[in-house]
Design a protein around this motif. Structure first.
Motif, PDB file in Angstrom:
ATOM      1  N   GLU A 117       0.846  -1.186   0.000  1.00  0.00           N
ATOM      2  CA  GLU A 117       0.000   0.000   0.000  1.00  0.00           C
ATOM      3  C   GLU A 117       0.889   1.246   0.000  1.00  0.00           C
ATOM      4  N   VAL A 118       0.432   2.279  -0.678  1.00  0.00           N
ATOM      5  CA  VAL A 118       1.188   3.518  -0.796  1.00  0.00           C
ATOM      6  C   VAL A 118       0.329   4.667  -0.271  1.00  0.00           C
ATOM      7  N   GLU A 119       0.904   5.456   0.639  1.00  0.00           N
ATOM      8  CA  GLU A 119       0.251   6.667   1.114  1.00  0.00           C
ATOM      9  C   GLU A 119       0.706   7.829   0.229  1.00  0.00           C
ATOM     10  N   LEU A 120      -0.249   8.575  -0.329  1.00  0.00           N
ATOM     11  CA  LEU A 120       0.070   9.628  -1.301  1.00  0.00           C
ATOM     12  C   LEU A 120      -0.322  10.997  -0.746  1.00  0.00           C
ATOM     13  N   PRO A 121       0.661  11.784  -0.255  1.00  0.00           N
ATOM     14  CA  PRO A 121       0.386  13.166   0.135  1.00  0.00           C
ATOM     15  C   PRO A 121       0.802  14.136  -0.966  1.00  0.00           C
ATOM     16  N   PHE A 122       0.314  15.385  -0.889  1.00  0.00           N
ATOM     17  CA  PHE A 122       0.825  16.448  -1.748  1.00  0.00           C
ATOM     18  C   PHE A 122       2.173  16.934  -1.208  1.00  0.00           C
ATOM     19  N   ASN A 123       2.982  17.516  -2.087  1.00  0.00           N
ATOM     20  CA  ASN A 123       4.284  18.033  -1.661  1.00  0.00           C
ATOM     21  C   ASN A 123       4.192  19.420  -1.045  1.00  0.00           C
ATOM     22  N   ASP A 124       3.108  20.147  -1.312  1.00  0.00           N
ATOM     23  CA  ASP A 124       2.982  21.526  -0.845  1.00  0.00           C
ATOM     24  C   ASP A 124       1.687  21.698  -0.058  1.00  0.00           C
TER      25      ASP A 124
ATOM     26  N   ALA B  31       1.326  20.398  -7.982  1.00  0.00           N
ATOM     27  CA  ALA B  31      -0.051  20.736  -7.658  1.00  0.00           C
ATOM     28  C   ALA B  31      -1.019  19.677  -8.165  1.00  0.00           C
ATOM     29  N   GLN B  32      -0.540  18.771  -9.025  1.00  0.00           N
ATOM     30  CA  GLN B  32      -1.330  17.622  -9.462  1.00  0.00           C
ATOM     31  C   GLN B  32      -0.773  16.365  -8.792  1.00  0.00           C
ATOM     32  N   LEU B  33      -1.618  15.669  -8.054  1.00  0.00           N
ATOM     33  CA  LEU B  33      -1.212  14.431  -7.408  1.00  0.00           C
ATOM     34  C   LEU B  33      -1.358  13.297  -8.411  1.00  0.00           C
ATOM     35  N   ILE B  34      -0.238  12.655  -8.749  1.00  0.00           N
ATOM     36  CA  ILE B  34      -0.186  11.661  -9.813  1.00  0.00           C
ATOM     37  C   ILE B  34      -0.057  10.268  -9.211  1.00  0.00           C
TER      38      ILE B  34
ATOM     39  N   GLU C 298      -8.414  22.034  -5.178  1.00  0.00           N
ATOM     40  CA  GLU C 298      -9.357  22.525  -6.180  1.00  0.00           C
ATOM     41  C   GLU C 298     -10.305  21.427  -6.657  1.00  0.00           C
ATOM     42  N   ALA C 299      -9.784  20.200  -6.850  1.00  0.00           N
ATOM     43  CA  ALA C 299     -10.620  19.118  -7.379  1.00  0.00           C
ATOM     44  C   ALA C 299     -10.067  17.778  -6.928  1.00  0.00           C
TER      45      ALA C 299
ATOM     46  N   LEU D 206      -4.961  12.281  -9.760  1.00  0.00           N
ATOM     47  CA  LEU D 206      -5.923  11.915  -8.726  1.00  0.00           C
ATOM     48  C   LEU D 206      -6.610  13.132  -8.120  1.00  0.00           C
ATOM     49  N   ALA D 207      -5.876  14.231  -7.996  1.00  0.00           N
ATOM     50  CA  ALA D 207      -6.439  15.456  -7.413  1.00  0.00           C
ATOM     51  C   ALA D 207      -5.562  16.635  -7.831  1.00  0.00           C
ATOM     52  N   ARG D 208      -6.137  17.844  -7.735  1.00  0.00           N
ATOM     53  CA  ARG D 208      -5.417  19.060  -8.111  1.00  0.00           C
ATOM     54  C   ARG D 208      -5.550  20.124  -7.027  1.00  0.00           C
ATOM     55  N   LEU D 209      -4.483  20.918  -6.863  1.00  0.00           N
ATOM     56  CA  LEU D 209      -4.502  22.045  -5.952  1.00  0.00           C
ATOM     57  C   LEU D 209      -4.818  23.332  -6.712  1.00  0.00           C
ATOM     58  N   ASP D 210      -5.252  24.351  -5.980  1.00  0.00           N
ATOM     59  CA  ASP D 210      -5.454  25.680  -6.554  1.00  0.00           C
ATOM     60  C   ASP D 210      -4.080  26.267  -6.889  1.00  0.00           C
ATOM     61  N   THR D 211      -3.888  26.709  -8.140  1.00  0.00           N
ATOM     62  CA  THR D 211      -2.573  27.187  -8.591  1.00  0.00           C
ATOM     63  C   THR D 211      -2.563  28.692  -8.859  1.00  0.00           C
TER      64      THR D 211
END
Length: 337
Positions: A44-51, A205-208, A56-57, A72-77
């Motif tokens: 299993e892999v835990e996926l956090p954002f770097n920032d 800002a995009q979680l891949i 946003e979505a 998988l998800a996007r941040l407000d840029t």
């Protein structure tokens, strides 16, 4: 007497036949396989954002299958886009400054410097003429002392301006110092590094999805502020998939890496999954309480991992399984590399 002996011999013969039959029925048969019990396991892999930024979505839900590179998800840029534009402008401006230093003085600038020298030279000549006239008049008492002092100051001032313009012309001819060029280039490198950093932040800002898998947990929602310390998703990796089982010390000598195996599960009673032994622990341990074996639970066992081919992804995390290791199987499982 003969009749008695005949009966005794018949009884003995019958007993021998019965004993032979019982021996043939109950004699220990040679084992043809080793049977182990375990559970399906996978990574299993835990996926956090770097920032840290507002989401946003969110584009996937629990149970969704994802592939490598999927967003998988996007941040407000909004902030990052402004920073990227500012960094790009700084790079462009500093690049022009560096090019200007490398190009040196333009012919027009050198010509202007020469003209300034010529003009001040003419001023010097004129003031010296006035000074000589004032000196002559002063000696004949026709001129005042004040006129002589004014002519001397004008001559000295024109000579100073001439020296300044000559130095300016010399600088135009020599060009910029190498230290100034190196400083400008270092500043340009700094602006470029800042621009690259902002571009990386925009990419982050995009979680891949790092690999194929299934979303096990969705831990964020749009509008939330995320941080690198908080995972946004938990991703279950379907390949490789293995059974964590335990083999007793007495059976350990029959098990080796690459040994073929067949895995069965209660959920699929009429189906066997091909597998192979991929790992054997070098350290003995006591049998875990969750493992169901017929041996005593205090027996020393060795953990093994039996990798399973499951192209249809039927086997689930934690599913109880039985591992069959044919003792005659010595060849490595096909395609386990």
């Amino acid at each position: 007497m003969k009749r008695t002996l005949f009966i005794a011999a018949a009884v003995i013969g019958l007993g021998a036949v019965v004993a032979l039959g019982l021996w043939m029925v109950f004699q220990p048969k040679a084992a043809t396989e080793i049977t182990l019990y375990g559970n399906i396991d996978l990574r299993e892999v835990e996926l956090p954002f770097n920032d840290s930024e507002r989401i946003e979505a969110v584009l996937v839900n629990e149970g969704d299958r994802v592939v490598t590179g999927q967003v998988l998800a996007r941040l407000d840029t909004g902030r990052l886009n402004a920073q990227a534009a500012q960094a790009a402008a700084q790079v462009a401006a500093q690049l022009q400054a560096v090019d200007k230093l490398h190009s040196g003085s333009r012919p027009e600038e050198i010509a202007q410097a020469r003209a300034n020298v010529a003009q001040t030279q003419a001023d010097v000549d004129a003031t010296r003429t006035n000074f000589d006239r004032a000196m002559t008049l002063s000696q004949s008492a026709a001129g005042s002392r004040q006129d002589l002092d004014n002519a001397r100051q004008a001559t000295e001032s024109a000579a100073a301006r001439l020296e300044v313009n000559k130095q300016a012309l010399r600088l135009q001819l020599v060009g910029p110092r190498w230290e100034d060029i190196a400083q400008a280039e270092a500043l340009l490198d700094g602006y470029r590094a800042q621009y690259t950093l902002v571009q990386l932040e925009l990419a982050d800002a995009q979680l891949i999805a790092p690999m194929n898998g299934v979303v096990r947990s969705r831990l964020v929602e749009p509008g939330e502020i995320v941080t690198p310390q908080k995972a946004a998703f938990s991703l279950a990796i379907n390949d490789p998939k293995w059974v964590r089982a335990y083999v007793t010390e007495t059976d350990l000598g029959h098990v080796h890496p690459g040994m073929k195996a067949v895995v069965t599960a209660d959920a699929f009673p009429n189906r066997g999954f091909e597998g192979w032994v991929g790992f054997i622990s070098p350290v003995a341990e006591f049998t875990p309480k969750t493992v169901q074996t017929t041996d005593l639970r205090t027996s020393l066992v060795y953990e093994i991992r039996v990798f399973v081919k499951d192209p249809d992804d039927d086997l689930r995390q934690g599913m109880p399984t039985t591992v069959h290791l044919p003792l005659a199987a010595t060849a490595n499982a096909a395609g386990h590399g």
